[in-house]
Design a protein around this motif. Structure first.
Motif, mmCIF file in Angstrom:
data_model
loop_
_atom_site.group_PDB
_atom_site.id
_atom_site.type_symbol
_atom_site.label_atom_id
_atom_site.label_comp_id
_atom_site.label_asym_id
_atom_site.label_seq_id
_atom_site.Cartn_x
_atom_site.Cartn_y
_atom_site.Cartn_z
ATOM 1 N N ALA A 160 -1.856 1.763 -0.211
ATOM 2 C CA ALA A 160 -0.867 2.717 0.301
ATOM 3 C C ALA A 160 0.010 1.991 1.310
ATOM 4 O O ALA A 160 -0.443 1.102 2.012
ATOM 5 C CB ALA A 160 -1.573 3.885 0.969
ATOM 6 N N LYS A 161 1.261 2.381 1.355
ATOM 7 C CA LYS A 161 2.185 1.776 2.318
ATOM 8 C C LYS A 161 2.459 2.768 3.437
ATOM 9 O O LYS A 161 3.100 3.787 3.223
ATOM 10 C CB LYS A 161 3.485 1.386 1.625
ATOM 11 N N CYS A 162 1.954 2.444 4.593
ATOM 12 C CA CYS A 162 2.201 3.263 5.778
ATOM 13 C C CYS A 162 3.207 2.566 6.670
ATOM 14 O O CYS A 162 3.281 1.335 6.688
ATOM 15 C CB CYS A 162 0.902 3.486 6.549
ATOM 16 N N CYS B 238 -2.653 2.105 7.931
ATOM 17 C CA CYS B 238 -3.021 3.492 7.609
ATOM 18 C C CYS B 238 -4.422 3.803 8.115
ATOM 19 O O CYS B 238 -5.253 2.911 8.271
ATOM 20 C CB CYS B 238 -3.070 3.704 6.092
ATOM 21 N N GLU C 273 -7.647 5.629 6.600
ATOM 22 C CA GLU C 273 -8.121 5.932 5.253
ATOM 23 C C GLU C 273 -9.408 6.733 5.362
ATOM 24 O O GLU C 273 -10.316 6.362 6.088
ATOM 25 C CB GLU C 273 -8.354 4.636 4.487
ATOM 26 N N TYR D 101 -4.932 8.457 2.447
ATOM 27 C CA TYR D 101 -4.359 7.532 3.427
ATOM 28 C C TYR D 101 -3.405 8.326 4.309
ATOM 29 O O TYR D 101 -2.594 9.105 3.801
ATOM 30 C CB TYR D 101 -3.574 6.421 2.719
ATOM 31 N N VAL E 73 -0.087 10.015 3.359
ATOM 32 C CA VAL E 73 0.873 9.123 2.718
ATOM 33 C C VAL E 73 0.559 9.017 1.233
ATOM 34 O O VAL E 73 1.447 8.949 0.396
ATOM 35 C CB VAL E 73 0.819 7.728 3.381
ATOM 36 N N LYS E 74 -0.725 9.032 0.905
ATOM 37 C CA LYS E 74 -1.167 8.934 -0.478
ATOM 38 C C LYS E 74 -2.530 9.606 -0.569
ATOM 39 O O LYS E 74 -3.349 9.497 0.355
ATOM 40 C CB LYS E 74 -1.297 7.472 -0.893
ATOM 41 N N SER E 75 -2.771 10.308 -1.652
ATOM 42 C CA SER E 75 -4.073 10.928 -1.820
ATOM 43 C C SER E 75 -4.496 10.909 -3.275
ATOM 44 O O SER E 75 -3.665 10.965 -4.179
ATOM 45 C CB SER E 75 -4.061 12.369 -1.296
ATOM 46 N N GLU E 76 -5.786 10.798 -3.461
ATOM 47 C CA GLU E 76 -6.410 10.900 -4.776
ATOM 48 C C GLU E 76 -7.528 11.921 -4.633
ATOM 49 O O GLU E 76 -8.509 11.681 -3.956
ATOM 50 C CB GLU E 76 -6.942 9.535 -5.217
#
Length: 89
Positions: free
Chosen positions: A22-24, A58, A60, A74, A83-86
């Motif tokens: 992920a890009k934070c 980030c 996490e 993240y 920022v990003k999730s799964e």
């Protein structure tokens, strides 16, 4: 043929690794939300934290959502925004 298969497998691993990152936004560490405070906020929001770590720039979190679904998320270290999730089952 074996060489072609090996190259294809390596390309697959590389794309998986690139997807996982992920890009934070980069922030000075003195501006970051304190880890303990952020973990408390996540728990107050209903998350169950199994693992929490700093990943690059980030935060996490691995655990479960309030609905009991498996989660890898993240977060931005200053805003706390995901920022990003799964999310799994």
């Amino acid at each position: 043929m074996k060489k072609l298969l090996l190259v294809a497998m390596m390309a697959g691993f590389a794309s998986t690794a690139a997807f996982a990152a992920a890009k934070c936004e980069v922030h000075p560490k003195d501006q970051w939300i304190k880890e303990a405070d952020f973990k408390k906020k996540l728990e107050a929001d209903g998350y169950t934290i199994k693992k929490f770590k700093v990943s690059g720039d980030c935060y996490e979190m691995y655990g479960k959502t309030k609905d009991g679904k498996k989660a890898e998320i993240y977060f931005d270290t200053v805003s706390g925004k995901a920022v990003k999730s799964e999310i799994g089952n």
